[in-house]
Design a protein around this motif. Structure first.
Motif, PDB file in Angstrom:
ATOM      1  N   LEU A   9      64.812  61.646  43.772  1.00 25.97           N
ATOM      2  CA  LEU A   9      64.288  61.216  42.477  1.00 25.97           C
ATOM      3  C   LEU A   9      64.182  59.690  42.379  1.00 25.97           C
ATOM      4  O   LEU A   9      63.243  59.158  41.780  1.00 25.97           O
ATOM      5  N   ALA A  10      65.137  58.981  42.981  1.00 22.55           N
ATOM      6  CA  ALA A  10      65.104  57.515  42.948  1.00 22.55           C
ATOM      7  C   ALA A  10      63.886  56.965  43.693  1.00 22.55           C
ATOM      8  O   ALA A  10      63.285  55.965  43.268  1.00 22.55           O
ATOM      9  N   VAL A  11      63.508  57.614  44.798  1.00 25.19           N
ATOM     10  CA  VAL A  11      62.343  57.163  45.559  1.00 25.19           C
ATOM     11  C   VAL A  11      61.066  57.393  44.766  1.00 25.19           C
ATOM     12  O   VAL A  11      60.172  56.538  44.718  1.00 25.19           O
ATOM     13  N   VAL A  12      60.967  58.566  44.118  1.00 24.73           N
ATOM     14  CA  VAL A  12      59.815  58.858  43.258  1.00 24.73           C
ATOM     15  C   VAL A  12      59.733  57.828  42.134  1.00 24.73           C
ATOM     16  O   VAL A  12      58.659  57.365  41.749  1.00 24.73           O
ATOM     17  N   MET A  13      60.897  57.439  41.623  1.00 27.82           N
ATOM     18  CA  MET A  13      60.963  56.432  40.564  1.00 27.82           C
ATOM     19  C   MET A  13      60.424  55.091  41.051  1.00 27.82           C
ATOM     20  O   MET A  13      59.651  54.414  40.353  1.00 27.82           O
ATOM     21  N   PHE A  14      60.806  54.703  42.266  1.00 26.82           N
ATOM     22  CA  PHE A  14      60.373  53.424  42.846  1.00 26.82           C
ATOM     23  C   PHE A  14      58.851  53.381  42.998  1.00 26.82           C
ATOM     24  O   PHE A  14      58.185  52.449  42.542  1.00 26.82           O
ATOM     25  N   PHE A  15      58.285  54.425  43.612  1.00 29.05           N
ATOM     26  CA  PHE A  15      56.842  54.438  43.833  1.00 29.05           C
ATOM     27  C   PHE A  15      56.078  54.721  42.539  1.00 29.05           C
ATOM     28  O   PHE A  15      54.934  54.297  42.380  1.00 29.05           O
ATOM     29  N   GLY A  16      56.731  55.412  41.609  1.00 22.15           N
ATOM     30  CA  GLY A  16      56.115  55.613  40.299  1.00 22.15           C
ATOM     31  C   GLY A  16      55.927  54.300  39.570  1.00 22.15           C
ATOM     32  O   GLY A  16      54.895  54.074  38.919  1.00 22.15           O
ATOM     33  N   LEU A  17      56.909  53.396  39.683  1.00 15.40           N
ATOM     34  CA  LEU A  17      56.787  52.074  39.067  1.00 15.40           C
ATOM     35  C   LEU A  17      55.611  51.309  39.671  1.00 15.40           C
ATOM     36  O   LEU A  17      54.809  50.697  38.946  1.00 15.40           O
ATOM     37  N   ILE A  18      55.504  51.315  40.998  1.00 19.98           N
ATOM     38  CA  ILE A  18      54.405  50.611  41.657  1.00 19.98           C
ATOM     39  C   ILE A  18      53.060  51.160  41.182  1.00 19.98           C
ATOM     40  O   ILE A  18      52.120  50.405  40.909  1.00 19.98           O
ATOM     41  N   LEU A  19      52.976  52.489  41.034  1.00 18.99           N
ATOM     42  CA  LEU A  19      51.728  53.123  40.625  1.00 18.99           C
ATOM     43  C   LEU A  19      51.335  52.725  39.207  1.00 18.99           C
ATOM     44  O   LEU A  19      50.184  52.329  38.959  1.00 18.99           O
ATOM     45  N   VAL A  20      52.279  52.798  38.266  1.00 13.26           N
ATOM     46  CA  VAL A  20      51.919  52.521  36.864  1.00 13.26           C
ATOM     47  C   VAL A  20      51.658  51.041  36.617  1.00 13.26           C
ATOM     48  O   VAL A  20      51.015  50.686  35.628  1.00 13.26           O
ATOM     49  N   MET A  21      52.125  50.175  37.513  1.00 13.57           N
ATOM     50  CA  MET A  21      51.855  48.752  37.344  1.00 13.57           C
ATOM     51  C   MET A  21      50.362  48.441  37.456  1.00 13.57           C
ATOM     52  O   MET A  21      49.888  47.435  36.940  1.00 13.57           O
ATOM     53  N   PHE A  22      49.619  49.307  38.141  1.00 15.22           N
ATOM     54  CA  PHE A  22      48.178  49.087  38.267  1.00 15.22           C
ATOM     55  C   PHE A  22      47.456  49.345  36.950  1.00 15.22           C
ATOM     56  O   PHE A  22      46.275  49.027  36.820  1.00 15.22           O
ATOM     57  N   ILE A  23      48.143  49.918  35.988  1.00 19.87           N
ATOM     58  CA  ILE A  23      47.533  50.148  34.676  1.00 19.87           C
ATOM     59  C   ILE A  23      47.211  48.820  34.004  1.00 19.87           C
ATOM     60  O   ILE A  23      46.263  48.700  33.236  1.00 19.87           O
ATOM     61  N   GLY A  24      48.022  47.803  34.305  1.00 22.15           N
ATOM     62  CA  GLY A  24      47.804  46.489  33.706  1.00 22.15           C
ATOM     63  C   GLY A  24      48.602  46.258  32.442  1.00 22.15           C
ATOM     64  O   GLY A  24      48.453  45.218  31.801  1.00 22.15           O
ATOM     65  N   TYR A  25      49.464  47.189  32.067  1.00 26.47           N
ATOM     66  CA  TYR A  25      50.317  47.024  30.886  1.00 26.47           C
ATOM     67  C   TYR A  25      51.427  46.026  31.208  1.00 26.47           C
ATOM     68  O   TYR A  25      51.818  45.892  32.373  1.00 26.47           O
ATOM     69  N   PRO A  26      51.936  45.282  30.214  1.00 31.83           N
ATOM     70  CA  PRO A  26      52.979  44.278  30.484  1.00 31.83           C
ATOM     71  C   PRO A  26      54.145  44.849  31.284  1.00 31.83           C
ATOM     72  O   PRO A  26      54.695  45.910  30.955  1.00 31.83           O
ATOM     73  N   VAL A  27      54.525  44.139  32.348  1.00 30.83           N
ATOM     74  CA  VAL A  27      55.517  44.644  33.290  1.00 30.83           C
ATOM     75  C   VAL A  27      56.881  44.846  32.632  1.00 30.83           C
ATOM     76  O   VAL A  27      57.627  45.747  33.007  1.00 30.83           O
ATOM     77  N   ALA A  28      57.217  44.035  31.630  1.00 31.24           N
ATOM     78  CA  ALA A  28      58.520  44.177  30.970  1.00 31.24           C
ATOM     79  C   ALA A  28      58.655  45.548  30.337  1.00 31.24           C
ATOM     80  O   ALA A  28      59.700  46.210  30.446  1.00 31.24           O
ATOM     81  N   PHE A  29      57.591  46.015  29.662  1.00 27.86           N
ATOM     82  CA  PHE A  29      57.644  47.317  29.007  1.00 27.86           C
ATOM     83  C   PHE A  29      57.575  48.451  30.024  1.00 27.86           C
ATOM     84  O   PHE A  29      58.190  49.514  29.835  1.00 27.86           O
ATOM     85  N   LEU A  30      56.816  48.257  31.102  1.00 25.61           N
ATOM     86  CA  LEU A  30      56.723  49.284  32.139  1.00 25.61           C
ATOM     87  C   LEU A  30      58.075  49.525  32.812  1.00 25.61           C
ATOM     88  O   LEU A  30      58.463  50.665  33.059  1.00 25.61           O
ATOM     89  N   LEU A  31      58.776  48.440  33.131  1.00 26.43           N
ATOM     90  CA  LEU A  31      60.080  48.578  33.773  1.00 26.43           C
ATOM     91  C   LEU A  31      61.032  49.404  32.910  1.00 26.43           C
ATOM     92  O   LEU A  31      61.689  50.337  33.384  1.00 26.43           O
ATOM     93  N   GLY A  32      61.107  49.056  31.636  1.00 26.95           N
ATOM     94  CA  GLY A  32      61.986  49.783  30.735  1.00 26.95           C
ATOM     95  C   GLY A  32      61.552  51.222  30.536  1.00 26.95           C
ATOM     96  O   GLY A  32      62.377  52.144  30.532  1.00 26.95           O
TER      97      GLY A  32
END
Length: 460
Positions: A9-32
């Motif tokens: 699950l942690a690995v899916v979480m890591f790559f999930g973060l990388i994927l959603v960052m391409f949305i262009g939404y502010p990174v601070a809110f994406l991380l949380g």
């Protein structure tokens, strides 16, 4: 399938973060948001306890709100923005042009030296790139410099501010890795100067073989006598040199912490702006607004990163990543290090340095700190210091590599119309390659990073 998902699950979480960052939404809110989402997924699969979220508030308060080191960030931002208004750089570039006019590509070398000096006084890439573009590019184009060489020189020199102290990136990295900012500042000096020297060597060799790319300055230009030359040098070099001594000298000598030195630097920048007649209430308001805005952005990102890294580790992220590395046959320290450096370089094409820091450091720093790199690099503190500077050298390329190199966008916003984005892309290629050479040298010769901290007694 479900069992594999639970275990990884942690690995899916890591790559999930990388994927959603391409949305262009502010990174601070994406991380949380990613941290909260996967925490709830962990609750659903019974591998994370809902009550564990209660630990986040004291963690955030202790790591950010109570962190005295992070107070240095708004002060360094204030200092860099105020220096942009003080015209110190304009006077210094003119003096460097005259002093280096006999050298092949003397104006480009002067821009690199100016970028190095400004890096040691501002620590802010955006301010340095914009300032160098506005000041140096018109002069270089007027002299007949090739557009690619001109923009490549300016972009690479401007990004030195992310590596040379007082770099804001090193302040944040020190907090993430758990190292003193003073030791990181000291460790970054030789790699930063090495990279600057490699830029100069490349420019001189290129201009020596192809002088048409970088026409020389006329020997008749400049002061006509020794007295005037001396006055010009003193007027141009004393202000930035004084500020560097005030900020970095007080840190390295042990007279002030980075936080205290940032306040001294901010005051010094105000005095320089006043001395040059550029200080006004309007300028002061603009600088204060910029510093407050940057400070808010950084702290929001730290809050989100704290949440993300906490959930990631609670889901067993450290162990899972270590198992994956071993599954790929990456079981030695050097193999893992090469893997991380390649990963960071590739991420630099798509993400900003702060995003890379907050993704890579919490995941890989604990693992790197436990690996073996031989007797020269021994001890967790030494390994993490060396690893942090390697990351810093590597991440400088993130400002230059397309499609999302921020230095390229800073520059495009200020260049004349005849300089296209393709000129900028072509111009940065040799300088990115030079950055990789500097990184390889720091990997092959760790003492380039560790010599000064050891000499200053900053390593156990």
């Amino acid at each position: 399938m479900i069992d594999w998902l639970i275990d990884h699950l942690a690995v899916v979480m890591f790559f999930g973060l990388i994927l959603v960052m391409f949305i262009g939404y502010p990174v601070a809110f994406l991380l949380g948001a990613v941290g909260v989402f996967f925490g709830l997924v962990g609750v659903w699969f019974d591998v994370f306890n809902l009550a564990q979220f209660a630990n986040l508030l004291p963690r955030i308060y202790g790591q950010a709100a109570q962190n005295q080191v992070l107070v240095a960030i708004p002060m360094f931002v204030f200092m860099g923005t105020m220096l942009e208004k003080s015209r110190v750089a304009e006077d210094l570039l003119r003096a460097l042009q005259v002093l280096l006019r006999r050298l092949p590509g003397g104006l480009a070398v002067a821009v690199t030296v100016l970028g190095t000096v400004m890096a040691a006084t501002t620590g802010i890439v955006g301010a340095s790139v914009i300032m160098l573009t506005l000041i140096a590019l018109p002069a270089m184009l007027q002299r007949g410099y090739q557009k690619e060489l001109a923009v490549g020189t300016i972009a690479s020199a401007g990004t030195l501010g992310i590596l040379l102290p007082p770099s804001i990136m090193l302040v944040i990295m020190g907090d993430l890795v758990g190292l003193s900012v003073g030791s990181l500042f000291m460790a970054a000096v030789i790699p930063g100067l090495l990279m600057s020297a490699l830029y100069v060597v490349y420019i001189v060799v290129l201009a020596g073989f192809r002088p048409g790319l970088a026409p020389a300055l006329e020997l008749s230009e400049g002061p006509s006598d020794a007295g005037e030359m001396t006055r010009m040098i003193l007027r141009s070099f004393l202000p930035p040199a004084s500020l560097i001594v005030l900020v970095l000298g007080s840190i390295f000598a042990g007279w002030a912490t980075p936080t205290e030195a940032s306040g001294v630097g901010a005051l010094g920048a105000i005095l320089l702006a006043w001395f040059n007649g550029q200080l006004s209430m309007k300028v002061l308001k603009e600088v204060m607004y910029s510093a407050a805005q940057t400070n808010a952005m950084v702290f929001f990102i730290i809050f989100g990163a704290t949440l993300f890294s906490y959930v990631f580790r609670a889901l067993g992220g450290d162990e899972v990543v270590l198992d994956i590395l071993k599954a790929f046959g990456l079981d030695t320290g050097w193999e893992v290090l090469v893997f991380v450096m390649v990963l960071v370089f590739v991420m630099g094409f798509f993400f900003d340095w702060i995003e890379i820091c907050l993704i890579v450091i919490p995941v890989f720093a604990p693992i790197i700190g436990k690996l073996d790199f031989g007797t020269v690099i021994e001890g967790r503190q030494v390994i993490l210091l060396w690893f942090s500077i390697l990351l810093a050298v590597n991440m400088q390329s993130a400002f230059l590599t397309p499609p999302f190199g921020f230095a390229l966008f800073y520059m495009k916003a200020t260049v004349p119309k005849e300089v296209t984005m393709m000129h900028i892309y072509r111009g940065i290629i040799p300088f990115v390659l030079i950055q990789m050479v500097a990184l390889a040298l720091c990997v092959a010769f760790p003492e380039l990073v560790l010599y000064l901290p050891r000499e200053m007694g900053l390593l156990d």
